[in-house]
Design a protein around this motif. Structure first.
Motif, PDB file in Angstrom:
ATOM      1  N   LEU A  11       0.768  -1.062  -0.033  1.00 52.05           N
ATOM      2  CA  LEU A  11      -0.067   0.054   0.076  1.00 52.05           C
ATOM      3  C   LEU A  11       1.196   1.207  -0.034  1.00 52.05           C
ATOM      4  O   LEU A  11       1.160   1.755   0.910  1.00 52.05           O
ATOM      5  CB  LEU A  11      -0.894  -0.034   1.259  1.00 52.05           C
ATOM      6  N   GLY A  12       1.322   1.633  -1.279  1.00 56.53           N
ATOM      7  CA  GLY A  12       2.240   2.653  -1.383  1.00 56.53           C
ATOM      8  C   GLY A  12       1.737   4.109  -1.629  1.00 56.53           C
ATOM      9  O   GLY A  12       2.481   4.994  -1.501  1.00 56.53           O
ATOM     10  N   SER A  13       0.534   4.392  -1.445  1.00 54.75           N
ATOM     11  CA  SER A  13      -0.241   5.617  -1.559  1.00 54.75           C
ATOM     12  C   SER A  13       0.123   6.663  -0.490  1.00 54.75           C
ATOM     13  O   SER A  13       0.608   6.266   0.428  1.00 54.75           O
ATOM     14  CB  SER A  13      -1.501   5.488  -2.030  1.00 54.75           C
ATOM     15  N   THR A  14       0.270   7.856  -0.800  1.00 51.93           N
ATOM     16  CA  THR A  14       0.462   8.927   0.182  1.00 51.93           C
ATOM     17  C   THR A  14      -0.517   8.858   1.310  1.00 51.93           C
ATOM     18  O   THR A  14      -0.349   9.039   2.291  1.00 51.93           O
ATOM     19  CB  THR A  14       0.323  10.489  -0.622  1.00 51.93           C
ATOM     20  N   GLU A  15      -1.798   8.551   1.048  1.00 53.07           N
ATOM     21  CA  GLU A  15      -2.995   8.297   1.873  1.00 53.07           C
ATOM     22  C   GLU A  15      -2.526   7.529   3.010  1.00 53.07           C
ATOM     23  O   GLU A  15      -2.737   7.594   4.286  1.00 53.07           O
ATOM     24  CB  GLU A  15      -4.399   8.109   1.190  1.00 53.07           C
ATOM     25  N   HIS A  16      -1.983   6.080   2.675  1.00 54.31           N
ATOM     26  CA  HIS A  16      -1.669   5.110   3.554  1.00 54.31           C
ATOM     27  C   HIS A  16      -0.443   5.241   4.167  1.00 54.31           C
ATOM     28  O   HIS A  16      -0.263   5.068   5.413  1.00 54.31           O
ATOM     29  CB  HIS A  16      -1.424   3.695   2.525  1.00 54.31           C
ATOM     30  N   LYS A  17       0.721   6.007   3.607  1.00 57.55           N
ATOM     31  CA  LYS A  17       1.666   6.298   4.365  1.00 57.55           C
ATOM     32  C   LYS A  17       1.565   7.312   5.454  1.00 57.55           C
ATOM     33  O   LYS A  17       2.042   7.152   6.628  1.00 57.55           O
ATOM     34  CB  LYS A  17       2.798   6.943   3.112  1.00 57.55           C
ATOM     35  N   LYS A  51      -1.432   7.904   6.974  1.00 52.81           N
ATOM     36  CA  LYS A  51      -2.205   7.372   7.915  1.00 52.81           C
ATOM     37  C   LYS A  51      -1.109   6.486   8.808  1.00 52.81           C
ATOM     38  O   LYS A  51      -1.249   6.428  10.193  1.00 52.81           O
ATOM     39  CB  LYS A  51      -2.998   6.341   7.320  1.00 52.81           C
ATOM     40  N   TYR A  96       8.070   4.032   6.903  1.00 54.15           N
ATOM     41  CA  TYR A  96       7.177   3.501   6.041  1.00 54.15           C
ATOM     42  C   TYR A  96       7.599   3.361   4.690  1.00 54.15           C
ATOM     43  O   TYR A  96       7.941   4.102   3.801  1.00 54.15           O
ATOM     44  CB  TYR A  96       6.031   4.635   5.756  1.00 54.15           C
ATOM     45  N   PRO A 109       7.519   1.320   1.033  1.00 58.10           N
ATOM     46  CA  PRO A 109       6.669   0.684  -0.115  1.00 58.10           C
ATOM     47  C   PRO A 109       7.210  -0.648  -0.580  1.00 58.10           C
ATOM     48  O   PRO A 109       8.573  -0.374  -0.921  1.00 58.10           O
ATOM     49  CB  PRO A 109       6.140   1.781  -0.778  1.00 58.10           C
TER      50      PRO A 109
END
Length: 220
Positions: free
Chosen positions: A80-86, A88, A97, A99
């Motif tokens: 889950l490498g999106s900015t949103e997941h990072k 969070k 974090y 990815p």
């Protein structure tokens, strides 16, 4: 020896991480799912946890509660490498974090950085006949201190932390110089040649065809 918990449900990935961390001198324990990772956190003492997010049972985000209770530093290793997941993960208290897919040399650098942040990393590293003191930035060769420039010191440290592992020129440049590699092979090559000459390591740091360089440390 520092203990690292690897919570990863894909066994080939877990084995690759464990093999390389073990080679770097860490003691690793693998948890194939969230529940076993939570149990291990409560039952044993670790210095760092590497957590996948999409784990069976208890996911990586939920494991943060267990890690916080144990005051255990965490690096998320996840697809889950999106900015949103990072964002969070970091807001939940993760120390880093990373990815997937990632380079092992980058993982080793991140692990060391987090352990250093918690004052849990060694300050003296040995490679062949060189002793590197990371606290004082001093290098001795067979007990005699030698002078290295800051970049030469960082270059030696990178090789010493990755003994017997081929390092790409891109990896060397981006780790030591901190920028994106745009084909500056001469920069890397010139610094490696100067370092080899100062250490008399012409046959220890060797060129790897179409890759970069490797520090050969043979144990007898």
């Amino acid at each position: 020896m520092f203990r690292i918990l690897i919570a990863e449900d894909e066994e080939p990935i877990a084995n690759l991480i464990r093999m390389n961390l073990t080679r770097a001198g860490y003691l690793c324990t693998w948890a194939p799912d969230g529940k076993s990772a939570a149990d291990l956190m409560e039952q044993e003492k670790f210095d760092l946890a590497l957590l996948d997010i999409m784990l069976p049972g208890i996911n990586g985000y939920e494991l943060m509660d267990y890690a916080k209770a144990c005051e255990l530093p965490v690096i998320f290793l996840t697809a889950l490498g999106s900015t949103e997941h990072k964002v969070k993960g970091l807001r939940m208290g993760a120390d880093d974090y990373l990815p997937k897919p990632f380079e092992i040399v980058e993982l080793l650098a991140r692990v060391e950085a987090v352990l250093r942040r918690y004052h849990k990393t060694e300050t003296v590293i040995r490679a062949c006949n060189a002793t590197i003191d990371t606290a004082s930035h001093r290098v001795t060769l067979d007990g005699e201190e030698i002078y290295l420039t800051p970049k030469e010191f960082d270059l030696l440290l990178l090789f010493a932390r990755n003994k017997n592992r081929a390092l790409y020129r891109e990896t060397i440049y981006e780790t030591v110089w901190g920028g994106e590699y745009m084909g500056q092979s001469r920069t890397v090559d010139l610094h490696v040649q100067r370092l080899k000459k100062k250490l008399h390591w012409e046959n220890i740091i060797i060129a790897v065809y179409k890759v970069g360089y490797r520090l050969n440390e043979v144990h007898t």
